[in-house]
Design a protein around this motif. Structure first.
Motif, PDB file in Angstrom:
ATOM      1  N   THR A 150       0.804  -1.219   0.000  1.00 49.63           N
ATOM      2  CA  THR A 150       0.000   0.000   0.000  1.00 49.63           C
ATOM      3  C   THR A 150       0.842   1.277   0.000  1.00 49.63           C
ATOM      4  O   THR A 150       0.366   2.330  -0.433  1.00 49.63           O
ATOM      5  N   LYS A 151       2.068   1.168   0.496  1.00 47.58           N
ATOM      6  CA  LYS A 151       2.968   2.320   0.543  1.00 47.58           C
ATOM      7  C   LYS A 151       4.307   1.958  -0.109  1.00 47.58           C
ATOM      8  O   LYS A 151       5.362   1.946   0.530  1.00 47.58           O
ATOM      9  N   PRO A 152       4.283   1.647  -1.414  1.00 47.56           N
ATOM     10  CA  PRO A 152       5.507   1.150  -2.068  1.00 47.56           C
ATOM     11  C   PRO A 152       6.655   2.150  -2.084  1.00 47.56           C
ATOM     12  O   PRO A 152       7.823   1.759  -2.166  1.00 47.56           O
ATOM     13  N   LYS A 153       6.362   3.443  -2.014  1.00 49.95           N
ATOM     14  CA  LYS A 153       7.422   4.447  -2.055  1.00 49.95           C
ATOM     15  C   LYS A 153       8.134   4.610  -0.715  1.00 49.95           C
ATOM     16  O   LYS A 153       9.135   5.327  -0.627  1.00 49.95           O
ATOM     17  N   ALA A 154       7.618   3.961   0.313  1.00 48.73           N
ATOM     18  CA  ALA A 154       8.226   4.097   1.640  1.00 48.73           C
ATOM     19  C   ALA A 154       9.562   3.374   1.754  1.00 48.73           C
ATOM     20  O   ALA A 154      10.355   3.666   2.647  1.00 48.73           O
ATOM     21  N   GLY A 155       9.808   2.414   0.868  1.00 53.80           N
ATOM     22  CA  GLY A 155      11.089   1.702   0.894  1.00 53.80           C
ATOM     23  C   GLY A 155      11.248   0.753   2.053  1.00 53.80           C
ATOM     24  O   GLY A 155      12.349   0.607   2.591  1.00 53.80           O
ATOM     25  N   LEU A 156      10.160   0.088   2.443  1.00 56.28           N
ATOM     26  CA  LEU A 156      10.263  -0.870   3.539  1.00 56.28           C
ATOM     27  C   LEU A 156      11.163  -2.046   3.188  1.00 56.28           C
ATOM     28  O   LEU A 156      11.766  -2.656   4.070  1.00 56.28           O
ATOM     29  N   LEU A 157      11.231  -2.376   1.919  1.00 57.49           N
ATOM     30  CA  LEU A 157      12.120  -3.436   1.433  1.00 57.49           C
ATOM     31  C   LEU A 157      13.117  -2.833   0.450  1.00 57.49           C
ATOM     32  O   LEU A 157      12.809  -1.850  -0.227  1.00 57.49           O
ATOM     33  N   PRO A 158      14.320  -3.397   0.362  1.00 60.66           N
ATOM     34  CA  PRO A 158      15.320  -2.872  -0.570  1.00 60.66           C
ATOM     35  C   PRO A 158      14.842  -2.932  -2.021  1.00 60.66           C
ATOM     36  O   PRO A 158      14.035  -3.789  -2.389  1.00 60.66           O
ATOM     37  N   LYS A 159      15.335  -2.019  -2.834  1.00 65.47           N
ATOM     38  CA  LYS A 159      14.962  -1.991  -4.253  1.00 65.47           C
ATOM     39  C   LYS A 159      15.566  -3.165  -5.022  1.00 65.47           C
ATOM     40  O   LYS A 159      14.933  -3.730  -5.908  1.00 65.47           O
ATOM     41  N   ASP A 160      16.794  -3.502  -4.682  1.00 64.25           N
ATOM     42  CA  ASP A 160      17.492  -4.577  -5.384  1.00 64.25           C
ATOM     43  C   ASP A 160      16.849  -5.927  -5.083  1.00 64.25           C
ATOM     44  O   ASP A 160      16.554  -6.244  -3.923  1.00 64.25           O
ATOM     45  N   LYS A 161      16.659  -6.740  -6.111  1.00 66.00           N
ATOM     46  CA  LYS A 161      15.973  -8.028  -5.974  1.00 66.00           C
ATOM     47  C   LYS A 161      16.705  -8.958  -5.016  1.00 66.00           C
ATOM     48  O   LYS A 161      16.077  -9.619  -4.163  1.00 66.00           O
ATOM     49  N   VAL A 162      18.026  -9.029  -5.144  1.00 72.13           N
ATOM     50  CA  VAL A 162      18.813  -9.919  -4.296  1.00 72.13           C
ATOM     51  C   VAL A 162      18.759  -9.446  -2.840  1.00 72.13           C
ATOM     52  O   VAL A 162      18.544 -10.243  -1.912  1.00 72.13           O
ATOM     53  N   ALA A 163      18.945  -8.156  -2.637  1.00 71.51           N
ATOM     54  CA  ALA A 163      18.889  -7.611  -1.286  1.00 71.51           C
ATOM     55  C   ALA A 163      17.496  -7.763  -0.686  1.00 71.51           C
ATOM     56  O   ALA A 163      17.341  -8.030   0.504  1.00 71.51           O
ATOM     57  N   ARG A 164      16.483  -7.620  -1.536  1.00 70.02           N
ATOM     58  CA  ARG A 164      15.105  -7.755  -1.055  1.00 70.02           C
ATOM     59  C   ARG A 164      14.835  -9.175  -0.561  1.00 70.02           C
ATOM     60  O   ARG A 164      14.217  -9.376   0.487  1.00 70.02           O
TER      61      ARG A 164
END
Length: 223
Positions: A84-98
């Motif tokens: 619901t809040k994708p711009k908040a950056g709760l998870l890393p942008k990078d797929k591996v880091a995520r």
């Protein structure tokens, strides 16, 4: 929920700020996401104590109610807020880091039972020395390994880089436990804990914890 200025605010149901590490995690996630919410406190009394400790469906904390949505599992709250809040950056942008972030967060969510039992969260307490029973020591070592790998890989000061993520919300209560029970840490890991303690959201939560009445029953088991 209640409306403010025509908007409906979400509600986060939590328990003791001094003792409930899961409440802290859910609260941090909501604050990090930027969702507009109000806190609803479930007070600990003798009738509710057993329900809270057993995670009875009738008393679930933390529990987020947002419109028609009710989410009560901490990782489910994290995923809902990330959607619901994708711009908040709760998870890393990078797929591996995520994927890495989800993995270490899930490990905290489902494991470390001996650590929870041996070192219950208590923000008001400080022990100069504390003997950790042998069953909890592997949990402490595993957390040290997780933190070291994350800090070495992503450069700190938080586990996945410059900004806090779901992982930091999940491990923030562990930092408080290590401080409460005088767990010795390598300098890099101690610096991570100090970063968490200096985090404005942690300061806000801690102020609330210290303001709680002392007569609140200390929980013997994590919930």
């Amino acid at each position: 929920m209640r409306k403010t200025g025509g908007m409906t605010r979400a509600t986060l149901t939590i328990s003791s700020k001094n003792y409930s590490s899961w409440s802290l995690r859910g609260w941090l996630l909501c604050k990090m996401s930027g969702i507009d919410f109000e806190e609803k406190l479930v007070e600990i009394n003798d009738d509710q104590r057993q329900e809270l400790l057993l995670l009875s469906p009738s008393v679930l904390v933390p529990r987020l109610t947002d419109g028609e949505v009710t989410v009560w599992d901490t990782l489910a709250i994290a995923e809902y807020l990330n959607e619901t809040k994708p711009k908040a950056g709760l998870l890393p942008k990078d797929k591996v880091a995520r994927a890495h972030c989800r993995s270490v967060s899930g490990e905290m969510h489902s494991g470390f039972y001996n650590l929870r039992s041996a070192l219950p969260m208590n923000l008001k307490a400080r022990h100069e020395k504390f003997k950790i029973f042998s069953g909890a020591r592997p949990d402490v070592e595993r957390i040290r390994a997780i933190w070291t790998e994350c800090l070495d890989t992503y450069g700190g000061p938080f586990l996945f880089g410059e900004k806090p993520t779901v992982a930091d919300a999940m491990y923030a209560p562990v930092c408080t436990r290590f401080r409460t029970y005088a767990v010795e840490l390598e300098p890099a890991l101690q610096n991570y804990c100090e970063t968490v303690f200096a985090w404005a959201l942690m300061k806000e939560w801690t102020e609330g914890a210290l303001a709680e009445p002392d007569e609140i029953i200390e929980l013997e088991v994590e919930f």
